[in-house]
Every structure is written in structure tokens, then in C-alpha cells.
Write an enzyme that holds these catalytic residues in place. Structure first.
Site, short mmCIF file in Angstrom:
data_model
loop_
_atom_site.label_atom_id
_atom_site.label_comp_id
_atom_site.label_asym_id
_atom_site.label_seq_id
_atom_site.Cartn_x
_atom_site.Cartn_y
_atom_site.Cartn_z
N THR A 257 0.81 -1.22 0.00
CA THR A 257 0.00 0.00 0.00
C THR A 257 0.85 1.28 0.00
OG1 THR A 257 -0.04 0.01 2.39
CG2 THR A 257 -1.88 -1.09 1.30
N LYS A 258 2.16 1.17 0.05
CA LYS A 258 2.99 2.37 0.21
C LYS A 258 3.21 3.06 -1.14
CE LYS A 258 2.93 1.65 4.52
NZ LYS A 258 3.79 1.08 5.53
#
Ligand code: PLP
Length: 393
Positions: free
Chosen positions: A195-196
Site C-alpha cells: 500500500t505504500k
């Protein structure tokens, strides 16, 4: 709460559920992973070495150490800082559990200082108050990609002789007064979790102030074996390795680096796209009964990792948890970053922490909602998120 009834008409179809934090994966990284598979070199090898060089170049530092997560980078940095049992590390209550867990795994004692209510970052005055004769390190998190007040934190670290470790999991692109996040103190730790702002699936990177510290991290990340142990399988002859310290199995694989090599060059373009989405949200929500993210401080660069709304239940008549449920009913994925660390039973039990000890983080954690902010969002996706938020509030 009429609109929360079972007859809620979803903004998006079920098949079309907007996944929160969905990574943008394009053909070049798929081809690069296939290339690793065909060559049969899956583990740590030339692609990891290349990603380390390219990440170091992006940050303008001599070297970077690839590991399998930001959690691993934090753990190794704390160990390399030479902490002993009883040593205290001051950090923020508004973070992912990994920040605090890594301090505990390194054998030290985490101490929380509350955040600034507006920036949601560690409040330097609260840090100062939390210092005791046993304090050895500061572990700030650049929350949501907004840089911490580094002038104040670097000053505290210098005056008190503390190790400074930056949790840069949200802050790959972050800068403070022209200096890049992760280069202020002794160590900077980055995450390439799915998700980064860029991903390798699982993965992370550590920066260190000196070559000696970077070599130490590298050795600890691979069983404590002497330098460049991966080269022993190459074609220029067998090389013996020596175990010189008790290390861990924290190395990054070439399969992971293969993805990152094609993500890193797009990171600036993606930031530009997230800035467009951010501005669209700011415009759309200006009149609603919610608190929007504070504007970035002058002379800083915000990495725009999370767009967080603070729900004001008294004004909107909708609780934060009702808001989360309603967004999901509209088939839009949302997140909570974060329930403050002392809300979790483990820390209450093991450390005696109470949420009330850090009232700003507690309040933020109970009111916050993160909206989708990936670079891959289409204009239609953004319009759907806006329509859903408006219909709920
Ligand atoms: C994601 C995250 C981590 C952990 O990163 P991993 O790469 O998943 O280990 C640590 N700190 C913060 C603030 C994070 O958001």
C-alpha cells in the site's frame, strides 16, 4: 442515520469495489519478475544491488541497504544503535504497531510522546518532557508523508546525545527545508509494502549515516555473515563466508527488487497524480462537517501518502465507524491510520499504557478515516469517492 439503512444505494458496483491502497503494477515490472524466474536467480542478487544503488541515488546518499520490510530496517537500526535493556526510545503513539514492536524486539523500552494536534507528528515539546536519564534514541514517524519538525528533533538529539532513527514508511518523497527524509539522523527506514507510495510486495530500505553502520545493517540482515555473502554462488569461484555476529534473515529477494526497479522511476510522476487527487478532495470537502488535512508547512515537501478526514460526530451526526461502514457499503475501501498504539490490549497489558496518556493521538485515532489516494485512481474513481463522502455526510 436514514442513509445508513439496508436500502443504501451503492455508488459503485460490487464487482467494482475500490480497493484501498491498491498498488500500480505495470508491464515492465511483470517482465522483470519473469526475467528473474527464467534466469532462476530468485534470491538476493544483482537486482537487489541495483535497487540499492538507485534508491541511494534518489536520496542523494552513498548507499542504501535493502531488506524485506521497514519493520526489519527499524529492528536492525535499533540493534546497530547499540541499545541495551532498560534503554528508552521515544516515539509517537500515532503509528503502525511495527514502530513500537521493533523497539521491544531490540530489547529496549518504548516511551510515547503525544503528537501535535494539527500536524499529527511528534510534538518536540512533548518529546523534551519525556526524556529521562535512560533515554537513548528518538524514533519519529513522518506521518502521512508530512515531515516532522526536524529542526527541533535534530536539536534535541544533539543536545541530549540521542540516536535519531526516522520511520520513513510514508515518506519516500518527503523533504524538509530541502533535505530528504531519512537523511537527518543516524538511520532512515523505508517501506515498500503493497500500500505504500512504491512497492516490492513486501520490502524495505535502510539508510545509515556512515559506511560502517550501513555495512553493519547489511551483515545483520543476512545471518551476520561477512560481506557480500550472496556473491559466493557466482561464477568467479567458490568463496567461504564467516559468521561474525548473530544476525537475522532479513534480506530482500531479487524477485522483490525486480518490481521496485520499475516503481522507483515513476515515484515522482505518481506524487504529481496524488497531488491532483488531494486537491480535488480538498475542494470537494471544504464545506462538509469534517476536518481536512492541514496544509503542508512552508519549505517542506509532503509525500501525500494518506488523505485523512477527521469525522466530527456532533456536527455530522455520523460516527467514525458508521462512516467507515457506509463507505464500504458504497463499495469504496477506506482505512484507519491509526487507532493510537495505547488502544491495543497488548501494550496496555505489557506496558501499562492508557489511550488517555496521549490525548491528541487518542482523539485523532478515534475520528480518522483515510480515503483512497493511489496514483492509479481514475478521475471516475475520485468522483465516486467524493460522491460517497458527500452522500454520507
Ligand atoms: C507500513 C509501516 C511500517 C512497516 O512497514 P513494513 O514494510 O510493512 O514492515 C512501519 N511504520 C509505519 C509508520 C508504517 O506505515
Amino acid at each position: 442515520m436514514a442513509q445508513m439503512s439496508p436500502q443504501v444505494r451503492p455508488i459503485r458496483s460490487k464487482e467494482n469495489f475500490l480497493v484501498f491502497g491498491k498498488p500500480t503494477i505495470e508491464e515492465p515490472e511483470i517482465a522483470e519478475v519473469v526475467d528473474s524466474l527464467r534466469k532462476g536467480w530468485l534470491g538476493t542478487g544483482p537486482k537487489v544491488a541495483k535497487l540499492e544503488r538507485e534508491f541511494a541515488a534518489y536520496k542523494g546518499v552513498p548507499q542504501a541497504v535493502a531488506v524485506h520490510s521497514c519493520t526489519a530496517a527499524l529492528h536492525l537500526s535499533l540493534l546497530a544503535a547499540g541499545l541495551k535493556p532498560g534503554d528508552e526510545v521515544i516515539t509517537t503513539p500515532l503509528t503502525f504497531c511495527a514502530t513500537v514492536n521493533s523497539i521491544l524486539h531490540a530489547g529496549a523500552t518504548p516511551v510515547l510522546a503525544d503528537v501535535d494536534r494539527r500536524t499529527m507528528n511528534l510534538d518536540p515539546e512533548k518529546v523534551e518532557k519525556a526524556i529521562t536519564p535512560r533515554t537513548r534514541a528518538l524514533l519519529p514517524v513522518h506521518f502521512a508523508g508530512r515531515p516532522c519538525d526536524m529542526d527541533a528533533l535534530v536539536d534535541i538529539a544533539r543536545r541530549k546525545g540521542l540516536v535519531l532513527i526516522e520511520d520513513c514508511a510514508h515518506a519516500i518523497e518527503t523533504e524538509y527545508k530541502g533535505k530528504k527524509a531519512g537523511t537527518f539522523g543516524d538511520f532512515g527506514c523505508f517501506s515498500f509494502y503493497a500500500t505504500k507510495n512504491m512497492t516490492t510486495g513486501e520490502g524495505g530500505m535502510a539508510l545509515a549515516k556512515s559506511d560502517e553502520l550501513a555495512s553493519r545493517l547489511k551483515m545483520l540482515a543476512l545471518h551476520g555473515m561477512s560481506k557480500d555473502a550472496w556473491k559466493r554462488f557466482s561464477d568467479d569461484g567458490y568463496k567461504h563466508y564467516q559468521v561474525v555476529e548473530l544476525g537475522f534473515k532479513y534480506n530482500m529477494m531479487d524477485l522483490q527488487a525486480a518490481i521496485g526497479l520499475h516503481q522507483l522511476p515513476r515515484i515522482e510522476r505518481w506524487l504529481t497524480r496524488r497531488a491532483e487527487v488531494w486537491a480535488a478532495y480538498d475542494r470537494a470537502f471544504a464545506g462538509l462537517p469534517v476536518e481536512l488535512p492541514a496544509a503542508p508547512e512552508p519549505n517542506t515537501r509532503h509525500a501525500l501518502h494518506l488523505y485523512t478526514l477527521l469525522v466530527d460526530e456532533r456536527r455530522s451526526k455520523v460516527s467514525r465507524d458508521q462512516f467507515l461502514t457506509a463507505m464500504t457499503q458504497h463499495n469504496i475501501g477506506v482505512g484507519v491510520h491509526y487507532m493510537s498504539v495505547p488502544e491495543h490490549p497488548y501494550y496496555q497489558r505489557a506496558l501499562g499504557w492508557k489511550p488517555e496518556d496521549c490525548p491528541h493521538a487518542m482523539e485523532i485515532g478515534r475520528r480518522t478515516v483515510s480515503l483512497p489516494l493511489s496514483a492509479g485512481l481514475t478521475d471516475g474513481d475520485v468522483a465516486d469517492v467524493i460522491a460517497a463522502v458527500k452522500s454520507i455526510l
